[in-house]
Design an enzyme around this catalytic site. Structure first.
Site, PDB file in Angstrom:
ATOM      1  N   LYS A  30       0.857  -1.184   0.000  1.00  0.00           N
ATOM      2  CA  LYS A  30       0.000   0.000   0.000  1.00  0.00           C
ATOM      3  C   LYS A  30       0.898   1.241   0.000  1.00  0.00           C
ATOM      4  CE  LYS A  30      -3.663  -2.676   1.017  1.00  0.00           C
ATOM      5  NZ  LYS A  30      -4.790  -2.929   0.153  1.00  0.00           N
ATOM      6  N   HIS A  55      -8.159 -15.718  -2.384  1.00  0.00           N
ATOM      7  CA  HIS A  55      -8.687 -14.977  -1.240  1.00  0.00           C
ATOM      8  C   HIS A  55     -10.018 -15.584  -0.823  1.00  0.00           C
ATOM      9  CE1 HIS A  55      -5.903 -11.443  -1.386  1.00  0.00           C
ATOM     10  NE2 HIS A  55      -5.581 -12.122  -2.470  1.00  0.00           N
ATOM     11  N   LYS A  63       2.505  -8.665  -2.255  1.00  0.00           N
ATOM     12  CA  LYS A  63       1.465  -8.800  -3.271  1.00  0.00           C
ATOM     13  C   LYS A  63       1.189  -7.475  -3.959  1.00  0.00           C
ATOM     14  CE  LYS A  63      -3.536  -9.662  -3.386  1.00  0.00           C
ATOM     15  NZ  LYS A  63      -3.897  -8.270  -3.686  1.00  0.00           N
ATOM     16  N   HIS A  82      -6.872 -13.400  -7.089  1.00  0.00           N
ATOM     17  CA  HIS A  82      -7.652 -12.445  -6.308  1.00  0.00           C
ATOM     18  C   HIS A  82      -9.094 -12.466  -6.805  1.00  0.00           C
ATOM     19  CE1 HIS A  82      -9.146  -8.720  -4.580  1.00  0.00           C
ATOM     20  NE2 HIS A  82      -8.147  -8.782  -3.742  1.00  0.00           N
TER      21      HIS A  82
END
Length: 465
Positions: free
Chosen positions: A165, A317, A191, A284
């Site tokens: 992030k 996920h 990731k 994902h």
């Protein structure tokens, strides 16, 4: 004329309560909400008809084929407890209706037209039973759980990951730096965020190069094998494969794909490439909640999870049970088992409508990610067990001392939980105590414990039985 034209009731042809299901049938459980005045048998039969051979009237070409051989059949209907207007309709589809090895075709048939059907107020596909005869036409995950552990040389514990992030806006070099810090601190994986593809501020090739450099540097410093999920998702299948080829040339262990936005056709192509070229594939599920979040309409995630195992992916996920995203415990564990195990018994208390036999199709590692931090570690270790990937994005990068100490805190917490579990302690009861003890000799963990001691995302889950 040999037939009588006109509109006729579906239930005369498609509702067959005496039908014995075959081992080769694909079975579906639908939650049906009929319009007022439509009897449940007619609604269930309508679903079976519209998702197989039926149309709204009799046509002369019906005489040129054998409906009995090809039609879907609604073979059982049961009320939904606590919902007066809803029913579970069980439908059996003959295997010949589906193209081999195509999740795309399976979904086009089973959930194609029928969801817009006027006689139904709402429709949800709750579960599918994929027969071994059909499973065998799929390659499935590129490698599976055991092969992944052997490639990474990591055993006896969950794997640790972290999403970099801020997810959009970093330059490639700064992004690579963040990757290096996390991996050096003790994570196994970092990731790409699902929406990091190839944008003006960071083109894919630059990102791949800097992340690979970070990975090799961290690997040489820690002596552990590291990975970064390089997101190969792109606007065309050709571009996606081009990115995967570049990743393989760089020698990285794993790439990533957004399987719902990318589509099953693209995903299956990528999974085949990954198996042929020794790449692990992280999946994902961006967009899943559009499809699976409403209780009475859409497709339940356990079906999307089964579809992914057929199409192919090594990680997916799957909710956390404890963080910021949706996930009721028993239901989540139900589809986590569907992803990992070979044979899963029917169990309505966990939302499993059918027994599923995967006949040695490789398993998928469930990934817990979304709003989790060190205090969740004991619960996550207990709920997910060893065969899982625990991903802490903000829970790593939000550490007051930086990424590497954040990674250290997570790794220490994980190792402490695994050790405590192996010594026979009860993680559910003693979890906080285990983390506190570990933080006494790890200042990084102590700082993490302090900053996240109050954070909770407590709302009622929508996905209840």
């Amino acid at each position: 004329v040999g037939f009588k034209a006109g509109v006729k009731e579906y239930k005369l042809t498609y509702y067959t309560p005496s039908y014995e299901t075959k081992d080769t049938d694909i079975l579906a459980a639908f939650r049906v909400t009929p319009q007022p005045g439509v009897p449940p048998e007619e609604a269930g039969a309508a679903v079976a008809a519209e998702s197989s051979t039926g149309t709204w009237t009799t046509v002369w070409t019906d005489g040129l084929t054998s409906l009995d051989r090809y039609k879907g059949r609604c073979y059982h209907i049961e009320p939904v407890a606590g919902e007066e207007t809803q029913f579970i309709a069980y439908v059996a589809y003959p295997l010949d209706l589906f193209e081999e090895g195509s999740v795309t075709n399976m979904f086009t048939s089973i959930v194609g037209n029928v969801f817009g059907f006027k006689a139904l107020r709402a429709l949800r596909l709750e579960d599918l039973r994929i027969p071994p005869a059909y499973v065998k036409t799929f390659q499935g995950p590129p490698h599976g759980i055991q092969v992944e552990r052997d490639k990474l040389n990591k055993y006896g514990r969950p794997l640790l990951g972290c999403t970099i992030k801020p997810k959009l806006g970093l330059s490639a070099k700064n992004y690579g730096r963040a990757v290096y810090e996390c991996l050096r601190g003790g994570l196994d994986f970092t990731k790409d965020d699902e929406n990091v593809n190839s944008q003006p501020f960071m083109r894919w090739r630059d990102r791949f190069l800097f992340c690979t450099e970070a990975l090799y540097k961290a690997q040489s410093e820690t002596g552990e094998i590291k990975g970064h999920y390089l997101n190969a998702t792109a606007g065309t299948c050709e571009e996606m494969i081009k990115r995967a080829v570049f990743a393989r040339e760089l020698g990285v262990p794993i790439v990533m794909h957004d399987y719902l936005t990318g589509g099953f056709t693209a995903n299956t192509s990528l999974a085949h490439y990954c198996r042929d070229n020794g790449l692990l594939l992280h999946i994902h599920r961006a967009m899943h909640a559009v499809i699976d979040r409403q209780k009475n309409h859409g497709i339940h995630f356990r079906v999307l999870a089964k579809a992914l195992r057929m199409s192919g992916g090594d990680h997916i996920h799957s909710g956390t049970v404890v963080g910021k995203l949706e996930g009721e415990r028993e239901i989540t564990l139900g589809f986590v088992d569907l992803l990992r195990d070979d044979f899963i018994e029917k169990d309505r208390s966990r939302g499993l409508f059918f027994t599923q036999d995967w006949v040695s199709l490789p398993g998928v590692l469930p990934v817990a990610s979304g709003g989790i931090h060190v205090w969740h570690m004991p619960a996550l270790t207990e709920i997910f067990g060893d065969d899982s990937v625990l991903q802490f994005g903000g829970g790593t990068l939000g550490h007051p001392w930086g990424n590497a100490p954040g990674a250290v805190a997570n790794r220490v917490a994980l190792e402490a939980c695994v050790q405590a579990r192996n010594e026979g302690r009860d993680l559910a009861r003693e979890g906080n105590e285990i983390i506190r003890e570990a933080s006494k000799w790890s200042p990084e963990l102590a700082a993490a414990c302090e900053i996240w001691k109050e954070i909770k995302f407590e709302f009622e889950a929508m996905d209840t039985l």
